[in-house]
Motif scaffolding. Structure first.
Motif, mmCIF file in Angstrom:
data_model
loop_
_atom_site.group_PDB
_atom_site.id
_atom_site.type_symbol
_atom_site.label_atom_id
_atom_site.label_comp_id
_atom_site.label_asym_id
_atom_site.label_seq_id
_atom_site.Cartn_x
_atom_site.Cartn_y
_atom_site.Cartn_z
ATOM 1 N N SER A 1 -13.420 9.017 -3.639
ATOM 2 C CA SER A 1 -12.413 7.960 -3.632
ATOM 3 C C SER A 1 -13.012 6.653 -4.145
ATOM 4 O O SER A 1 -14.095 6.242 -3.724
ATOM 5 C CB SER A 1 -11.884 7.749 -2.214
ATOM 6 N N THR A 2 -12.301 5.994 -5.062
ATOM 7 C CA THR A 2 -12.765 4.702 -5.562
ATOM 8 C C THR A 2 -12.429 3.567 -4.596
ATOM 9 O O THR A 2 -12.929 2.460 -4.762
ATOM 10 C CB THR A 2 -12.129 4.388 -6.936
ATOM 11 N N SER A 3 -11.594 3.840 -3.595
ATOM 12 C CA SER A 3 -11.214 2.784 -2.651
ATOM 13 C C SER A 3 -12.119 2.738 -1.426
ATOM 14 O O SER A 3 -12.518 1.664 -0.984
ATOM 15 C CB SER A 3 -9.753 2.945 -2.220
ATOM 16 N N ASP A 4 -12.462 3.929 -0.880
ATOM 17 C CA ASP A 4 -13.312 3.929 0.317
ATOM 18 C C ASP A 4 -14.472 4.924 0.244
ATOM 19 O O ASP A 4 -15.159 5.160 1.236
ATOM 20 C CB ASP A 4 -12.479 4.204 1.571
ATOM 21 N N LYS A 5 -14.668 5.532 -0.933
ATOM 22 C CA LYS A 5 -15.744 6.503 -1.184
ATOM 23 C C LYS A 5 -15.660 7.741 -0.288
ATOM 24 O O LYS A 5 -16.668 8.384 0.000
ATOM 25 C CB LYS A 5 -17.124 5.834 -1.082
ATOM 26 N N ASP A 6 -14.448 8.066 0.151
ATOM 27 C CA ASP A 6 -14.232 9.309 0.887
ATOM 28 C C ASP A 6 -14.745 10.471 0.033
ATOM 29 O O ASP A 6 -14.315 10.651 -1.109
ATOM 30 C CB ASP A 6 -12.749 9.480 1.191
#
Length: 214
Positions: free
Chosen positions: A48-53
Motif C-alpha cells: 500500500s502506498t498510503s500505509d505500507k500494508d
C-alpha cells in the motif's frame, strides 16, 4: 480448446489490492449495460502506498481460469481477438508513472502521494517518464514462479519474446513496440510491446533481471 502461445505482463495502474482490481472488472459494463469482458487471468498484489500494508504483497489472485480468455490488449488491429485468445495475461498491482513535484515529493497519476522508497528512478525516461512506482521484490518473485508454472503447463517458451531482446542488451528498447509481438509471435511480452500508448511494464532493474533469468 484454445492453444496458448504467449504470456503478457501488465500493471494495473491502481492500488495494492488485487481483489479490488478484480471487483472492478466484475462491475464493468458497456454503455448498453452488458458485461464488459476485460480482465487478466491473474493479479499480483503489492504494498500500500498510503500505509505500507504488506498483507497483499506478492499474493497471486486468479480472476478466471487461465485456459479461458478475456480482452486485455485493446489493440486496434484485425488480429486483436486472436492475440487475446492465444495469450495468458498477468497484472502487477502498480500505479505506473510517477511525477516529482517542485517540493521533491512524488505523486501518482491520481495525484495521491507515493513514498520515496516506493519510487524507482530510471536511468533515462521511458514513455516520457523517468520515475515509476517500484515493483516489489515479492511481486517479482511471485511473477517468476507464476511464469514458470504457466510456461510448463501451457508450453509457452519464455526464452522467446522479450527475453532475447534483453539478453542482446537492447535495454529499454526491448519494452517498446515489437512487430513480432503485434504479429502474435510466441513467448513472453509486455503490454508496451503492442501498444505505444501504454506504460506497462516499465523497464525496472528487478523485472529485467528476473526475465533474463528465466
Amino acid at each position: 480448446v484454445i492453444t496458448k502461445k504467449t504470456i503478457y505482463i501488465h500493471h494495473t495502474a491502481g492500488s495494492h489490492r488485487p481483489d479490488w482490481t478484480i471487483a472492478g472488472w466484475n462491475a464493468d459494463k458497456t454503455s448498453a449495460g452488458a458485461k464488459l469482458p476485460v480482465a487478466t487471468a491473474f493479479v499480483i498484489g503489492g504494498l500500500s502506498t498510503s500505509d505500507k500494508d504488506a498483507s497483499w504483497d506478492g499474493v497471486i489472485c486468479r480472476s478466471f481460469p487461465e485456459e479461458k480468455w478475456a480482452h486485455h490488449l485493446g489493440m486496434k488491429t484485425t488480429n486483436n481477438v486472436t492475440l487475446n485468445k492465444e495469450s495468458i495475461a498477468i497484472e502487477i498491482c502498480n500505479y505506473g508513472p510517477i511525477t516529482k513535484s517542485t517540493d521533491g515529493k512524488f505523486y501518482n497519476y491520481v495525484n495521491k502521494p507515493v513514498p520515496a522508497d516506493m519510487v524507482v528512478e530510471l536511468a533515462k525516461p521511458f514513455q516520457r517518464y523517468k520515475f515509476y512506482h517500484k515493483y516489489t521484490d515479492k511481486q517479482i518473485a511471485s511473477l517468476k514462479d507464476l511464469l514458470l508454472d504457466l510456461s510448463t503447463r501451457f508450453k509457452v517458451d519464455l526464452k522467446k519474446g522479450i527475453q532475447p531482446l534483453l539478453l542482446q542488451n537492447k535495454g529499454f528498447d526491448a519494452f517498446l513496440i515489437s512487430k513480432e509481438a503485434q504479429a502474435g509471435k510466441p513467448g513472453l511480452w509486455t503490454h508496451t510491446n503492442v501498444r505505444k500508448d501504454k506504460f506497462d511494464c516499465s523497464p525496472q532493474d528487478n523485472l529485467i533481471a528476473m526475465i533474463k533469468s528465466l
